[in-house]
Write a protein that holds these residues in place. Structure first.
Motif, PDB file in Angstrom:
ATOM      1  N   UNK A  51     -18.437   0.866  42.644  1.00  0.00           N
ATOM      2  CA  UNK A  51     -17.595   1.812  41.917  1.00  0.00           C
ATOM      3  C   UNK A  51     -16.684   1.190  40.883  1.00  0.00           C
ATOM      4  N   UNK A  52     -16.818  -0.118  40.623  1.00  0.00           N
ATOM      5  CA  UNK A  52     -15.940  -0.791  39.669  1.00  0.00           C
ATOM      6  C   UNK A  52     -16.699  -1.143  38.391  1.00  0.00           C
ATOM      7  N   UNK A  53     -15.963  -1.660  37.422  1.00  0.00           N
ATOM      8  CA  UNK A  53     -16.556  -2.066  36.148  1.00  0.00           C
ATOM      9  C   UNK A  53     -16.762  -3.584  36.152  1.00  0.00           C
ATOM     10  N   UNK A  54     -17.936  -4.014  35.740  1.00  0.00           N
ATOM     11  CA  UNK A  54     -18.224  -5.441  35.731  1.00  0.00           C
ATOM     12  C   UNK A  54     -18.942  -5.824  34.444  1.00  0.00           C
ATOM     13  N   UNK A  55     -19.004  -7.120  34.222  1.00  0.00           N
ATOM     14  CA  UNK A  55     -19.759  -7.666  33.095  1.00  0.00           C
ATOM     15  C   UNK A  55     -20.762  -8.683  33.599  1.00  0.00           C
ATOM     16  N   UNK A  56     -21.889  -8.758  32.928  1.00  0.00           N
ATOM     17  CA  UNK A  56     -22.868  -9.826  33.156  1.00  0.00           C
ATOM     18  C   UNK A  56     -22.944 -10.636  31.877  1.00  0.00           C
ATOM     19  N   UNK A  57     -22.782 -11.942  31.986  1.00  0.00           N
ATOM     20  CA  UNK A  57     -22.871 -12.816  30.821  1.00  0.00           C
ATOM     21  C   UNK A  57     -24.215 -13.519  30.851  1.00  0.00           C
ATOM     22  N   UNK A  94     -22.330  -0.428  40.892  1.00  0.00           N
ATOM     23  CA  UNK A  94     -21.015  -0.363  40.254  1.00  0.00           C
ATOM     24  C   UNK A  94     -20.910   0.854  39.336  1.00  0.00           C
ATOM     25  N   UNK A  95     -19.694   1.056  38.820  1.00  0.00           N
ATOM     26  CA  UNK A  95     -19.474   2.186  37.898  1.00  0.00           C
ATOM     27  C   UNK A  95     -20.108   1.931  36.542  1.00  0.00           C
ATOM     28  N   UNK A  96     -19.893   0.704  36.015  1.00  0.00           N
ATOM     29  CA  UNK A  96     -20.398   0.401  34.674  1.00  0.00           C
ATOM     30  C   UNK A  96     -20.637  -1.092  34.525  1.00  0.00           C
ATOM     31  N   UNK A  97     -21.684  -1.439  33.769  1.00  0.00           N
ATOM     32  CA  UNK A  97     -22.025  -2.836  33.496  1.00  0.00           C
ATOM     33  C   UNK A  97     -22.005  -3.076  31.992  1.00  0.00           C
ATOM     34  N   UNK A  98     -21.304  -4.119  31.575  1.00  0.00           N
ATOM     35  CA  UNK A  98     -21.353  -4.569  30.193  1.00  0.00           C
ATOM     36  C   UNK A  98     -22.076  -5.905  30.160  1.00  0.00           C
ATOM     37  N   UNK A  99     -23.228  -5.946  29.514  1.00  0.00           N
ATOM     38  CA  UNK A  99     -23.988  -7.192  29.409  1.00  0.00           C
ATOM     39  C   UNK A  99     -23.666  -7.860  28.076  1.00  0.00           C
ATOM     40  N   UNK A 100     -23.250  -9.110  28.127  1.00  0.00           N
ATOM     41  CA  UNK A 100     -22.859  -9.846  26.932  1.00  0.00           C
ATOM     42  C   UNK A 100     -23.833 -10.994  26.693  1.00  0.00           C
ATOM     43  N   UNK A 127     -32.903   1.865  29.902  1.00  0.00           N
ATOM     44  CA  UNK A 127     -33.048   3.216  30.448  1.00  0.00           C
ATOM     45  C   UNK A 127     -31.868   3.625  31.325  1.00  0.00           C
ATOM     46  N   UNK A 128     -30.982   2.669  31.628  1.00  0.00           N
ATOM     47  CA  UNK A 128     -29.881   2.938  32.548  1.00  0.00           C
ATOM     48  C   UNK A 128     -28.673   3.478  31.796  1.00  0.00           C
ATOM     49  N   UNK A 129     -28.102   4.588  32.251  1.00  0.00           N
ATOM     50  CA  UNK A 129     -27.008   5.234  31.518  1.00  0.00           C
ATOM     51  C   UNK A 129     -25.666   4.528  31.618  1.00  0.00           C
ATOM     52  N   UNK A 130     -25.484   3.687  32.630  1.00  0.00           N
ATOM     53  CA  UNK A 130     -24.175   3.053  32.827  1.00  0.00           C
ATOM     54  C   UNK A 130     -24.174   1.577  32.456  1.00  0.00           C
ATOM     55  N   UNK A 131     -25.043   1.208  31.501  1.00  0.00           N
ATOM     56  CA  UNK A 131     -25.106  -0.180  31.024  1.00  0.00           C
ATOM     57  C   UNK A 131     -24.911  -0.210  29.515  1.00  0.00           C
TER      58      UNK A 131
END
Length: 529
Positions: A351-357, A374-380, A398-402
């Motif tokens: 349920x939290x926001x995370x990032x993948x580097x 998780x709630x949202x993923x930001x891929x950098x 295809x994933x809405x929360x990425x």
């Protein structure tokens, strides 16, 4: 709770129980408690040596249950429902508390028995963590051997408030008598080394007594295991010095590309490697870290404990580890929001926001897995495009929360002094700085070879890899290398295994040629006389 197939398998295992077991359940009115009650009822129905009772005196954690040997103080406790990766831990706990043989060597068992002190371990795990079971099973076995060691395994997904209160952001996480003891994959030998402070000196003394090896392999991953098997099959004196047998493969989840094995996981593969090596006369020296190599006709390998091992040939297969991004905040918040294993630690960020580097296969796979939790993923990704396989990229998009950010350089990981609360990155096209508010950062940017201890001894590439020729020979005669630690392209398990076999054959060939040279020299001396 258990399907018919699992019941059949478990019933067969429970036939090995020889001592009566009492399972004491501490329940509440939650849905998890009802699941636990159903599981324990299933277990009780599979063996006439198992009895389930309820505890109403007020356990520290509910729902939880303890598995106790009737009439003794031997027992272990699970806070949560040990299914998923932990189902094997549950089965082993039932068997071991029930008197079944614990598969440790006698010297280790005696060392555990002789520990002087009272130890209360709490281990936080997640059911999707493939590193957690080894820790749980190690501590449970130690508790059965020495009842002064008390252990509780805690599912962080069930006891989330405690996880947050204690700032636990990585699993497995161990506490001893209320104080942080360690985290990450750990076996019995490593735990013992920390509890028994004199163990290192005793181990060093024993290692120093060993005769010269024909081949000494440093590293116990796929390359090291293959080297050991091929060397031992030649009938030469073979030793393996390993910090942890299995190496990097222990941190690998799914393995679906090792030829002839359709599907397995890293820990299972590592166990199979060790079992195969043990089929031969190989001296395995585990939990030993090499710190120095002294080349020579008889080379020396020095360990962190002060031991010196000697060998006619050496094969270096120390593998690699996760590469760090080396920005402010990474080290400060490691295990407090900065993580390297999404499979292990992902559930802690539910349920939290995370990032993948990282935008390679590892990074994109991590983002896909985390998106379901998780709630949202930001891929950098540093580059101008993702480097992952096309099939993975299609799934990711295809994933809405990425959200994917390209041409981005991570510059800092932020926190409040206790845990991560964001990161900053620079847009490499505009040089503008941006901040992303989040609770977790998963670093997935590849591997770095474990060669720091070899600098100045063997030739290394600009990336720190050991330079080898097509035979696995390093710049030092009689010293060979194999696997991810070398300049061989494509860091894959199947390639490491082949390289390990090749290095062993090359070492054997070196030994033969060296022996021939010695014999020729002796013949010359005899003829001159």
């Amino acid at each position: 709770m258990l399907d018919a197939n699992l019941k059949t398998q478990l019933k067969a295992y429970l036939e090995k129980v020889v001592q009566p077991i009492e399972i004491v359940a501490s329940l509440d009115d939650s849905a998890k408690a009802r699941e636990m009650q159903e599981l324990l009822a299933d277990i009780e129905g599979l063996s006439d040596k198992i009895t389930v009772v309820e505890d109403s005196t007020g356990a520290v954690r509910r729902p939880s249950f303890s598995i106790n040997r009737a009439g003794s103080d031997i027992g272990v406790r699970f806070a949560g429902i040990p299914m998923g990766h932990e189902f094997t831990s549950l089965v082993l706990a039932l068997l071991q508390v029930g008197g079944h043989t614990i598969k440790l060597d006698e010297a280790t068992i005696e060392q555990i028995r002789n520990l002087d002190g009272d130890y209360e371990f709490e281990t936080f795990i997640s059911l999707s963590c493939h590193n957690c079971p080894e820790v749980v099973q190690a501590l449970n076995a130690m508790s059965v051997i020495n009842p002064r060691i008390k252990v509780t395994t805690i599912d962080g997904g069930v006891f989330q408030k405690e996880v947050e209160d204690r700032q636990i952001m990585a699993v497995p996480m161990m506490f001893l008598n209320g104080e942080h003891f360690g985290q990450g994959r750990t076996n019995v030998e490593e735990i013992l080394a920390k509890l028994d402070t004199n163990a290192g000196a005793r181990q060093a003394a024993e290692l120093n007594k060993k005769d010269v090896f024909d081949v000494l392999i440093v590293g116990g991953g796929p390359a090291g295991a293959a080297s050991a098997i091929y060397a031992a099959r030649k009938g030469i004196k073979t030793g393996v010095l390993a910090e942890r047998f299995g190496g990097q493969v222990l941190d690998t989840l799914a393995i679906e590309n090792f030829v002839s094995i359709k599907e397995t996981d890293g820990p299972k593969f590592a166990v199979a490697l060790e079992q195969h090596v043990k089929e031969y006369e190989v001296d395995i020296m585990n939990t030993q870290r090499a710190v120095k190599l002294v080349p020579g006709k008889v080379a020396e390998v020095h360990t962190a404990t002060g031991a010196v091992l000697k060998a006619k040939t050496v094969i270096l297969s120390t593998g690699a580890r996760w590469r760090e991004i080396n920005v402010p905040g990474e080290k400060e918040y490691r295990n407090h929001g900065v993580a390297y294993c999404p499979h292990c630690d992902g559930p802690l960020f539910k349920g939290k926001r995370v990032s993948v580097i990282g935008g390679g296969n590892s990074g994109v796979e991590a983002a896909i897995d985390l998106a379901g939790i998780v709630q949202h993923v930001t891929l950098i990704e540093f580059g101008t495009e993702l480097r992952a396989d096309a099939v993975l990229q299609r799934k990711l998009h295809s994933l809405p929360n990425v959200k994917v950010i390209l041409s981005a350089q991570t510059t800092e990981i932020h926190g409040d002094g206790k845990k991560v609360n964001g990161l900053s990155y620079k847009d490499r096209n505009t040089n503008e700085l941006h901040r992303v508010d989040l609770e977790g950062v998963f670093v997935q940017i590849g591997l770095v070879p474990n060669t720091e201890w070899l600098k100045g001894t063997v030739a290394l590439s600009k990336h720190g890899e050991i330079e080898i020729d097509p035979r696995g020979q390093t710049s030092v005669p009689g010293v060979f290398a194999a696997g991810d630690v070398t300049t061989v392209p494509y860091k894959q398990i199947v390639i490491a295994v082949g390289e390990g076999a090749k290095a062993a054959l090359s070492a054997f060939d070196h030994l033969i040629r060296s022996d021939d040279e010695v014999e020729a020299e002796q013949e010359k001396i005899a003829a001159a006389a």
